[in-house]
Design an enzyme around this catalytic site. Structure first.
Site, PDB file in Angstrom:
ATOM      1  N   HIS A  76       0.818  -1.220   0.000  1.00  0.00           N
ATOM      2  CA  HIS A  76       0.000   0.000   0.000  1.00  0.00           C
ATOM      3  C   HIS A  76       0.849   1.267   0.000  1.00  0.00           C
ATOM      4  O   HIS A  76       0.331   2.361  -0.235  1.00  0.00           O
ATOM      5  CB  HIS A  76      -1.000  -0.006   1.175  1.00  0.00           C
ATOM      6  CG  HIS A  76      -0.426   0.333   2.508  1.00  0.00           C
ATOM      7  ND1 HIS A  76      -0.150  -0.612   3.470  1.00  0.00           N
ATOM      8  CD2 HIS A  76      -0.093   1.529   3.065  1.00  0.00           C
ATOM      9  CE1 HIS A  76       0.316  -0.017   4.550  1.00  0.00           C
ATOM     10  NE2 HIS A  76       0.365   1.280   4.333  1.00  0.00           N
ATOM     11  N   ASP A 125      -0.308  -7.600   1.516  1.00  0.00           N
ATOM     12  CA  ASP A 125       0.140  -6.208   1.514  1.00  0.00           C
ATOM     13  C   ASP A 125       1.660  -6.158   1.685  1.00  0.00           C
ATOM     14  O   ASP A 125       2.179  -5.680   2.686  1.00  0.00           O
ATOM     15  CB  ASP A 125      -0.558  -5.434   2.635  1.00  0.00           C
ATOM     16  CG  ASP A 125      -0.230  -3.943   2.632  1.00  0.00           C
ATOM     17  OD1 ASP A 125       0.320  -3.465   1.625  1.00  0.00           O
ATOM     18  OD2 ASP A 125      -0.513  -3.280   3.645  1.00  0.00           O
ATOM     19  N   SER A 230       4.160   2.324   8.285  1.00  0.00           N
ATOM     20  CA  SER A 230       3.769   1.294   7.322  1.00  0.00           C
ATOM     21  C   SER A 230       4.958   0.760   6.538  1.00  0.00           C
ATOM     22  O   SER A 230       5.838   1.515   6.118  1.00  0.00           O
ATOM     23  CB  SER A 230       2.752   1.861   6.327  1.00  0.00           C
ATOM     24  OG  SER A 230       1.520   2.086   6.945  1.00  0.00           O
ATOM     25  N   GLY A 231       4.944  -0.553   6.323  1.00  0.00           N
ATOM     26  CA  GLY A 231       6.007  -1.181   5.545  1.00  0.00           C
ATOM     27  C   GLY A 231       7.217  -1.565   6.360  1.00  0.00           C
ATOM     28  O   GLY A 231       8.069  -2.325   5.907  1.00  0.00           O
TER      29      GLY A 231
END
Length: 292
Positions: A76, A125, A230-231
């Site tokens: 994402h 994801d 995120s990530g």
């Protein structure tokens, strides 16, 4: 054959370990061992695989170095990855403002997002970012180990999540934006689904925890990854090595009650990662806790 003095041999080994070793030999072993338990600010060199993925010079996602050329992150983060020139990866940094002499920037060659990813809070994801040139491993830039599918991250196991994300839903990490770390326990998937079903708003589509997800954090909230994390990696110490259990994916808000962080389970995407990076060696842990 003339034997090298012990000190000369040690220096050669140290040099090889820093400059010439393959990722499989050095992964998951930070060279900076003065770990401070329970603190918020990460120490210099404490999480040497942590990277900042930046667009137009601004941090927007975390990631983890897994080989000399590849970074693992969330799909994402790259909803539009067509403009490769806009992206760069910061490695070896403790802080984002004036990262310092140990840090370096790398250009992005390509982004491979998992083709099964269907949007926020969906399965798969995960994305792999290939750097234009291989990075040189140093005390501050080292890869994390990738777990073999046989590795189990047990419920209740304390793992660590790191990132430069916001300390809360309303705040931005203040300058100089020092890397943050947080110890979080793994939460059983059934329990996590139960937590997410509590106090669900009417009309709220229940986000079930899929098979390739794992939860970590606290039912009472207050501590969690947040926007900008995120990530990034969720890592756990297995034996003597740090293995990446999850990729920070989603959560309802940040640090809310009954809403722990949700991560993509790295072992669930072994085949996809191995197909893109066939040379990557995955680690499994034997019953005595040693890497094999």
């Amino acid at each position: 054959m003339r034997r090298l003095p012990a000190m000369t041999l040690l220096l050669l080994l140290l040099r090889f370990g820093t400059e010439g070793a393959k990722a499989s030999n050095v992964c998951g072993h930070p060279r900076m061992l003065n770990r401070m338990v329970g603190g918020k600010d990460a120490l210099e060199g404490e999480w040497p695989w942590q990277v900042s993925i930046q667009r137009n010079g601004s941090h927007f996602c975390g990631g983890s170095l897994i080989t000399e050329r590849w970074v693992l992150t969330a799909a994402h983060c790259f909803s539009n990855a067509s403009e490769k020139s806009l992206y760069r990866v910061l490695l070896g940094a403790r802080q984002l403002v004036k990262p310092g002499p140990h840090a370096t920037y790398a250009r992005v060659k390509r982004v491979e997002s998992n083709p099964l990813y269907e949007g926020m809070a969906s399965s798969a994801d995960v994305a792999l970012v290939e750097l234009e040139a291989p990075v040189t491993f140093t005390n501050y830039i080292l890869p994390v180990c990738m777990p073999d599918p046989s590795v189990i991250f047990e419920t209740g196991m304390e793992c660590w999540v790191t990132g430069w994300g916001s300390p809360s839903e309303q705040e931005r990490l203040p300058n100089p934006r020092v890397l943050q770390k947080l110890a979080v326990p793994i939460i059983d998937t059934h329990k996590c689904n139960m937590l997410y079903s509590k106090d669900a708003e009417s009309g709220f589509q229940l986000k079930t925890i899929k098979e390739d997800m794992l939860c970590a954090g606290f039912a009472e909230g207050k501590k969690d990854a947040c926007k900008g994390d995120s990530g990034g990696p969720l890592v756990c110490l297995k034996g003597q090595s740090w293995l990446q259990a999850g990729v920070i994916s989603w959560g309802e808000g940040c640090a809310r009650r009954n809403r722990p962080g949700v991560y993509i389970r790295v072992t669930s995407h072994y085949n996809w990662i191995h197909r893109i990076i066939p040379e990557l060696q995955f680690q499994h842990t034997s019953s005595d806790g040693q890497k094999r």
